[in-house]
Scaffold this active site. Structure first.
Site, PDB file in Angstrom:
ATOM      1  N   ASP A 113      90.548 -22.507 -12.613  1.00 49.41           N
ATOM      2  CA  ASP A 113      90.341 -22.021 -11.252  1.00 49.41           C
ATOM      3  C   ASP A 113      90.759 -20.545 -11.258  1.00 49.41           C
ATOM      4  OD1 ASP A 113      90.109 -22.012  -8.361  1.00 49.41           O
ATOM      5  OD2 ASP A 113      92.303 -22.023  -8.332  1.00 49.41           O
ATOM      6  N   ASP A 289      95.278 -24.645  -9.087  1.00 55.80           N
ATOM      7  CA  ASP A 289      96.405 -24.478  -8.189  1.00 55.80           C
ATOM      8  C   ASP A 289      95.946 -24.809  -6.785  1.00 55.80           C
ATOM      9  OD1 ASP A 289      97.608 -22.229  -6.134  1.00 55.80           O
ATOM     10  OD2 ASP A 289      99.141 -23.067  -7.432  1.00 55.80           O
ATOM     11  N   ASP A 293      92.215 -28.278  -5.650  1.00 54.46           N
ATOM     12  CA  ASP A 293      91.947 -28.506  -7.067  1.00 54.46           C
ATOM     13  C   ASP A 293      92.420 -29.880  -7.541  1.00 54.46           C
ATOM     14  OD1 ASP A 293      90.751 -26.027  -7.568  1.00 54.46           O
ATOM     15  OD2 ASP A 293      92.689 -25.048  -7.820  1.00 54.46           O
TER      16      ASP A 293
END
Length: 309
Positions: A113, A289, A293
Site C-alpha cells: 500500500d 496500514d 487494508d
C-alpha cells in the site's frame, strides 16, 4: 494491556512451528529412539558377548550417541526460530508464527500500500478552499478534526495532528459513522460534518460538506522510504504498489522510486480482488496500514502491517 498482548503474541509465535521444524520433529521422533536402542545394544553386546570391559563398552555406547546426535535437526531449528522471533520483537517487529519466517524467505512478490506504508502517512495542509468567510479557518478545522479524531486512517490522523500544531481544542462529536475507503461523518456543535475523498480532483484533497456547503482541503504527503531501499528490494523481489490514492500521486511516487508496476484508485474490495488474482500465479506478501487494508492483509500469504504505536 498493550504490553501483555505483545508478550502473548511473541509467545504464540515461538510456539507456532514452521514446516521445517515440524519435519525435524517428525524425523527426530523416530530417529532418537533408534539411536538410543543402537547405543544400548552396542554396550550390551560389547560387554556381554565380546568381553570388552565395562568402561570401554560404556564409552563406545556414548560415542554412538555423540556421533548420531540430531542436534541440528531436533534442537538447532527451534532454537533459531525462538531467537529470531525474540530479537525481532526487541527491534519492534512482532511476528505471528515461525511459519511466517519461512514464508518470508521464499515469497518473491511484495505488494505495498502507499499511504502510510511507503509514504509517511503524514499530510500537510497546503490550502483550504472556503466557499464563504462566515466560518473561520480555525473553527472549520476544529469541527473537521473533531470528527476525524474517531478514524485511524493516516489522513484523518494528519488532520488531527495539524489541528494540534495550531493549538486547536477538539470538541465532542456525536453520531460518528465511518465507511472504509470512502469517508467519515458526524455531528459537532449541531453541525453535520461529512468528510470524503475528493474524487473530482487529481490532487490529494478532501471534500468536506457542512450543512450542504462544500469545502476542499488540499494535502501534501511526505515519503517514508528511500529510493535505495526499494531498489535493493527489487533485486530479490517483485515490487508492486497497490493504492487507493489518485493516479497523479501514485504515478509520481512510483516514478521517483523506480517502481514499474503500480495501481491506483483501488477501494478495499478491489485491493482484495487484486490479491486473490495475483495468488493464482504467485504467493504474495502484502504490506499495508489502516483499517481499509485489513482484508488484503488477511488474504495475502503473509500479511504485514506497520504502526507507530
Amino acid at each position: 494491556t498493550l504490553l501483555s498482548q505483545i508478550i502473548t503474541l511473541v509467545k504464540n509465535a515461538q510456539n507456532n512451528k514452521p514446516n521445517i521444524q515440524k519435519l525435524g520433529d517428525k524425523i527426530s521422533a523416530i530417529f532418537v529412539p533408534i539411536v538410543i536402542s543402537i547405543s544400548l545394544l552396542t554396550f550390551f553386546f560389547g560387554y556381554l558377548y565380546f568381553g570388552i570391559s565395562f568402561q570401554d563398552a560404556l564409552l563406545r555406547s556414548i560415542a554412538v550417541l555423540v556421533i548420531s546426535c540430531p542436534c541440528a535437526m531436533g534442537l538447532a531449528t527451534p532454537t533459531a526460530v525462538m531467537v529470531g522471533i525474540g530479537r525481532a520483537a526487541k527491534n519492534g517487529i512482532l511476528i505471528k508464527g515461525g511459519d511466517t519466517l519461512e514464508k518470508l524467505a521464499t515469497i518473491k512478490s511484495i505488494i505495498f500500500d502507499k499511504t502510510g506504508t511507503l509514504s509517511s502517512g503524514i499530510f500537510k495542509i497546503t490550502n483550504i478552499e472556503m466557499p464563504d468567510e462566515i466560518i473561520s479557518e480555525e473553527i472549520f478545522l476544529k469541527w473537521v478534526a473533531s470528527v476525524e479524531n474517531f478514524s485511524q486512517h493516516p489522513i484523518a490522523k494528519s488532520i488531527v495532528y495539524q489541528s494540534e500544531i495550531r493549538e486547536i481544542t477538539l470538541l465532542s462529536a456525536q453520531d460518528v459513522k465511518e465507511q472504509s475507503g470512502v469517508g467519515i461523518e458526524g455531528v459537532v456543535e449541531g453541525q453535520h460534518i461529512k468528510i470524503q475523498n475528493n474524487v473530482a480532483s487529481k490532487e490529494s484533497s478532501l471534500k468536506v460538506t457542512i450543512n450542504e456547503k462544500v469545502y476542499i482541503i488540499y494535502l501534501e504527503e511526505e515519503s517514508s522510504v528511500s529510493t535505495n531501499f526499494l531498489n535493493e528490494l527489487k533485486l530479490e523481489k517483485e515490487i508492486i504498489i497497490l493504492s487507493g490514492d489518485k493516479e497523479i500521486n501514485v504515478k509520481k511516487f512510483a516514478d521517483n522510486h523506480n517502481v514499474d508496476e503500480y495501481h491506483f484508485g483501488k477501494n478495499p474490495e478491489e485491493k482484495l480482488e487484486f490479491i486473490k488474482n495475483k495468488q493464482e500465479s504467485n504467493q504474495v506478501i502484502f504490506i499495508g496500514d489502516g483499517i481499509n487494508d485489513s482484508p488484503s492483509i488477511k488474504q495475502a500469504d503473509v500479511g504485514v502491517t506497520t504502526s507507530s504505536s
